[in-house]
Design a protein around this motif. Structure first.
Motif, PDB file in Angstrom:
ATOM      1  N   ILE A   1      31.120  32.509 -18.812  1.00 54.85           N
ATOM      2  CA  ILE A   1      31.232  33.671 -17.930  1.00 54.85           C
ATOM      3  C   ILE A   1      32.672  34.143 -17.907  1.00 54.85           C
ATOM      4  O   ILE A   1      33.588  33.349 -17.636  1.00 54.85           O
ATOM      5  CB  ILE A   1      30.788  33.315 -16.498  1.00 54.85           C
ATOM      6  CG1 ILE A   1      29.395  32.663 -16.518  1.00 54.85           C
ATOM      7  CG2 ILE A   1      30.797  34.546 -15.607  1.00 54.85           C
ATOM      8  CD1 ILE A   1      29.046  31.979 -15.213  1.00 54.85           C
TER       9      ILE A   1
ATOM     10  N   THR B   1      33.387  38.566 -11.908  1.00 52.05           N
ATOM     11  CA  THR B   1      32.078  38.059 -12.310  1.00 52.05           C
ATOM     12  C   THR B   1      32.006  36.544 -12.134  1.00 52.05           C
ATOM     13  O   THR B   1      30.990  36.000 -11.680  1.00 52.05           O
ATOM     14  CB  THR B   1      31.787  38.433 -13.776  1.00 52.05           C
ATOM     15  OG1 THR B   1      31.924  39.838 -13.948  1.00 52.05           O
ATOM     16  CG2 THR B   1      30.384  38.020 -14.177  1.00 52.05           C
TER      17      THR B   1
ATOM     18  N   TYR C   1      29.542  34.485  -9.512  1.00 53.15           N
ATOM     19  CA  TYR C   1      28.684  33.364  -9.914  1.00 53.15           C
ATOM     20  C   TYR C   1      28.979  32.123  -9.073  1.00 53.15           C
ATOM     21  O   TYR C   1      28.064  31.461  -8.570  1.00 53.15           O
ATOM     22  CB  TYR C   1      28.897  33.053 -11.392  1.00 53.15           C
ATOM     23  CG  TYR C   1      28.259  31.749 -11.833  1.00 53.15           C
ATOM     24  CD1 TYR C   1      26.900  31.667 -12.109  1.00 53.15           C
ATOM     25  CD2 TYR C   1      29.026  30.584 -11.940  1.00 53.15           C
ATOM     26  CE1 TYR C   1      26.313  30.461 -12.481  1.00 53.15           C
ATOM     27  CE2 TYR C   1      28.449  29.378 -12.322  1.00 53.15           C
ATOM     28  CZ  TYR C   1      27.089  29.321 -12.585  1.00 53.15           C
ATOM     29  OH  TYR C   1      26.517  28.126 -12.950  1.00 53.15           O
TER      30      TYR C   1
ATOM     31  N   HIS D   1      27.108  29.109  -5.570  1.00 49.88           N
ATOM     32  CA  HIS D   1      27.043  27.716  -5.996  1.00 49.88           C
ATOM     33  C   HIS D   1      27.997  26.823  -5.207  1.00 49.88           C
ATOM     34  O   HIS D   1      27.726  25.635  -5.008  1.00 49.88           O
ATOM     35  CB  HIS D   1      27.352  27.602  -7.499  1.00 49.88           C
ATOM     36  CG  HIS D   1      26.253  28.115  -8.378  1.00 49.88           C
ATOM     37  ND1 HIS D   1      26.082  29.457  -8.633  1.00 49.88           N
ATOM     38  CD2 HIS D   1      25.261  27.468  -9.054  1.00 49.88           C
ATOM     39  CE1 HIS D   1      25.041  29.618  -9.434  1.00 49.88           C
ATOM     40  NE2 HIS D   1      24.516  28.441  -9.696  1.00 49.88           N
TER      41      HIS D   1
ATOM     42  N   GLN E   1      31.473  41.052  -3.857  1.00 51.07           N
ATOM     43  CA  GLN E   1      31.838  41.521  -5.194  1.00 51.07           C
ATOM     44  C   GLN E   1      32.650  42.810  -5.120  1.00 51.07           C
ATOM     45  O   GLN E   1      33.620  42.986  -5.864  1.00 51.07           O
ATOM     46  CB  GLN E   1      30.579  41.748  -6.019  1.00 51.07           C
ATOM     47  CG  GLN E   1      29.831  40.484  -6.395  1.00 51.07           C
ATOM     48  CD  GLN E   1      28.566  40.787  -7.177  1.00 51.07           C
ATOM     49  OE1 GLN E   1      28.574  41.573  -8.110  1.00 51.07           O
ATOM     50  NE2 GLN E   1      27.461  40.171  -6.768  1.00 51.07           N
TER      51      GLN E   1
END
Length: 236
Positions: free
Chosen positions: A67, A72, A76, A80, A95
């Motif tokens: 990635i 970005t 991600y 997590h 974002q």
């Protein structure tokens, strides 16, 4: 999962925004180039490795995923690592804010490289002084006033409803600006009390405080994005 972060050695750069998220969350990660040298990055940029083709670092390897791009990667990692509130609306808002941080970081870079990234600062000093003046007088206040209002519109303490990767990135932004433009930032101090308080709280978070005192935190220097040149930040 053990994450692999790929970024140039010797500078904080855009990779620092990723490091802060990984450090704050206590994630298991390796800063690959620091272990194996910058050549390992080039093998990915030349398409010699499996996975998607990144244009430039930072990029993150998570299992078989590769990635790229700071915003970005953080989008991600956020869910997590528990660094974004749940729900699509919060994730998209995070974002959006992160991309705006990326915008000002690019403008900071262009104050010392207004003509070409391939040329040294010394080759474009005159243009850099003009670009930096516009940044100090127009762009810096516009961006920081915006981020101050984001915190005010939220809970007064954070960018979102709870601690997130956006707060960590705002801390890095303020830290970098304090290094690169100490005089301009001093003049802005009274306008951004919430941003200042946020940066102090982030610095006091246990994992971040430990990271900032460790050798893993590379000092700001004149090879990274946030550079201090006296000519670009006059006292008055």
């Amino acid at each position: 999962m053990r994450y692999e972060l790929f970024y140039w050695t010797g500078i904080q750069g855009r990779g620092e925004f990723i490091r802060l998220a990984l450090e704050d969350a206590g994630a298991d990660y390796i800063d690959v180039a620091r272990k194996r040298g910058d050549k390992v990055i080039m093998s990915y940029l030349r398409g010699l490795q499996e996975g998607s083709l990144p244009f430039a670092p930072p990029f993150l390897k998570a299992g078989r995923l590769v990635i790229a791009q700071t915003g970005t990667i953080l989008a991600y990692l956020g869910p997590h690592l528990g660094l974004v509130p749940g729900g699509a609306a919060a994730e998209f808002y995070a974002q959006q804010l992160q991309q705006t941080i990326c915008d000002i970081v690019m403008e900071v870079h262009d104050t010392h490289h207004p003509i070409a990234a391939s040329q040294y600062y010394e080759e474009q000093r005159a243009q850099a002084r003009k670009r930096a003046q516009v940044f100090r007088e127009e762009r810096l206040p516009k961006f920081l006033d915006y981020f101050e209002s984001i915190i005010e519109r939220g809970n007064g303490r954070q960018a979102l409803s709870r601690h997130s990767y956006v707060d960590l990135s705002l801390f890095q932004l303020i830290s970098g600006l304090d290094y690169a433009f100490p005089n301009a930032m001093q003049r802005m101090r009274g306008r951004i009390p919430r941003l200042r308080a946020l940066a102090e709280r982030v610095a006091d978070r246990p994992n971040i405080a430990a990271y900032l005192q460790s050798s893993r935190r590379i000092p700001f220097n004149e090879q990274g994005i946030f550079r201090h040149y006296t000519a670009l930040d006059p006292a008055s």
